[in-house]
Design an enzyme around this catalytic site. Sequence first.
Site, PDB file in Angstrom:
ATOM      1  CG  PHE A  97       8.510  12.884  -0.269  1.00 28.46           C
ATOM      2  CD1 PHE A  97       8.150  11.247  -0.504  1.00 28.46           C
ATOM      3  CD2 PHE A  97       9.917  13.814  -0.285  1.00 28.46           C
ATOM      4  CE1 PHE A  97       9.606  10.876  -0.939  1.00 28.46           C
ATOM      5  CE2 PHE A  97      10.535  12.060  -0.996  1.00 28.46           C
ATOM      6  CZ  PHE A  97      10.494  11.125  -1.019  1.00 28.46           C
ATOM      7  CG  ASP A 168       7.408  21.357   1.314  1.00 23.02           C
ATOM      8  OD1 ASP A 168       7.300  21.227   0.702  1.00 23.02           O
ATOM      9  OD2 ASP A 168       7.726  20.093   2.649  1.00 23.02           O
ATOM     10  CG  HIS A 171       3.963  19.065  -4.725  1.00 28.19           C
ATOM     11  ND1 HIS A 171       2.962  17.828  -4.209  1.00 28.19           N
ATOM     12  CD2 HIS A 171       4.719  18.019  -4.808  1.00 28.19           C
ATOM     13  CE1 HIS A 171       3.546  17.440  -3.717  1.00 28.19           C
ATOM     14  NE2 HIS A 171       5.419  16.977  -3.955  1.00 28.19           N
ATOM     15  CD  GLN A 194      11.965  13.953  -7.617  1.00 32.70           C
ATOM     16  OE1 GLN A 194      11.424  14.428  -7.731  1.00 32.70           O
ATOM     17  NE2 GLN A 194      11.944  12.734  -8.670  1.00 32.70           N
ATOM     18  CE  LYS A 197       8.861  17.446  -6.167  1.00 35.07           C
ATOM     19  NZ  LYS A 197       9.047  16.227  -6.051  1.00 35.07           N
ATOM     20  NE  ARG A 226      34.293  28.009   2.656  1.00 37.19           N
ATOM     21  CZ  ARG A 226      34.420  26.754   1.969  1.00 37.19           C
ATOM     22  NH1 ARG A 226      32.849  26.345   1.345  1.00 37.19           N
ATOM     23  NH2 ARG A 226      35.730  25.766   1.987  1.00 37.19           N
ATOM     24  CE1 TYR A 233      40.557  25.151   2.994  1.00 35.52           C
ATOM     25  CE2 TYR A 233      42.151  26.397   2.403  1.00 35.52           C
ATOM     26  CZ  TYR A 233      41.158  24.936   1.865  1.00 35.52           C
ATOM     27  OH  TYR A 233      41.582  24.860   1.628  1.00 35.52           O
ATOM     28  NE  ARG A 243      30.284  24.968  -3.051  1.00 32.90           N
ATOM     29  CZ  ARG A 243      31.145  24.284  -2.310  1.00 32.90           C
ATOM     30  NH1 ARG A 243      31.136  25.211  -0.987  1.00 32.90           N
ATOM     31  NH2 ARG A 243      32.247  23.558  -2.429  1.00 32.90           N
TER      32      ARG A 243
END
Length: 404
Positions: A97, A168, A171, A194, A197, A226, A233, A243
């Site tokens: 992909f 990767d 799959h 996704q 999957k 962070r 901050y 996230r």
Amino acid sequence: MIQKLAINGGEKSVNKSFPWPIHEETEADAVAEIVRSGKWGNPDCGDEVEKFEKEFAAFCGSKYAITCVNGSVSLRLALIACGVKPGDEVIVPPYTFITTASSVIECNCVPVFVDIDPETYNIDPKAIEAAITVRTKAIIPVHFGGLACDMDAILDIAKRYNLRVIEDAAHAHGAEYKGKKLGSIGDVGSFSFQSSKNLTAGEGGVVITDDDELYAMMRSLRNVGRIEGGQWYDHYNPGCNYRITQMQAVLLSCQLKRLAEQTKRRNENGLYLNTLLAEIDGIMPLKRGEEITMHSYHIYIFKYDASKFGDLTKDQFAELLAAEGVPCFKGYPHPLYKQPLFQNKNFMCYAIPETVDYTSVNCPVAEQACATDAVWILQHAMLGEPGDMVAFAGAIRKIQEASI
């Protein structure tokens, strides 16, 4: 007597559906509980997110897992944490992909495409070594369809040339190489959640690693730069808000409980289908050696020889097979380097040299897989019964008998 093909009004070879995703009231109840709690987000690794990360790391046999918004971002986090700099080269396969390569572009680096092995359709270690230059910094082997790459050879090359290995494994949830879960073998493993999957929450991704420094950097990049123990901050690294939510996390925890059994079923069905298709002239399942101790069969791939099917093109064959009720697909239309993104160098990056020219790239095995050879059966079909594998093979025989 030759049977009438379903596309011409005959009876289908496969008369059932294969639903995906599989879910029960467990998922609905878990999400409803989060909704009622009012704690939906994940401002700093919320309870359910941390719980799933620990569960997934344990499942993979890794020390750490860091969730993020999708499998494309997970690759980007891995690349940045592994220390690539603008203009560096990253070796990738062309039969995968787009985001395996576009994530490299997003890091201001240069994807270098090397060909795949004709027996496995995974990246060819011999091609990797031939493509290494002084600017090469990492390799992204893709366990395509859930079939493990030759990780011994890849790790040997990486060690000799001081390269990072980012698996990767989009799959490959639950798949294994010599008894070790894919994603846990290189420096970092990247997964997608996704909707198609084998483990899904609709969207999402995760990276896994055993390396303390890589973990700290990827966790920081995922959370707007962070660092653990820092002020809300205070931002130390060039990250973003990648996230996932509490609702995605509880869905994944529920789905993870089914993954081992589902992977085992896909693996057993894949082995059985291999024996059935190997008996059909003109059909060749991809090779899986003894080192493949578990195959997740996100895609079951076989090679198709048109000369044994009355010269039906691959596209025509796949259309007939789908009409017979087999959840299948003709695969990629062309290798990644032929995508307009690479042909036109529409990168919006400053560090890719003008000399980089993807119009001259040629990976003949990948070209042939895309054009004439590779046909896919999709993962949800591999959760069927053994009788369904017989029906899939029967559909192929039916097409062959009607075409010659």
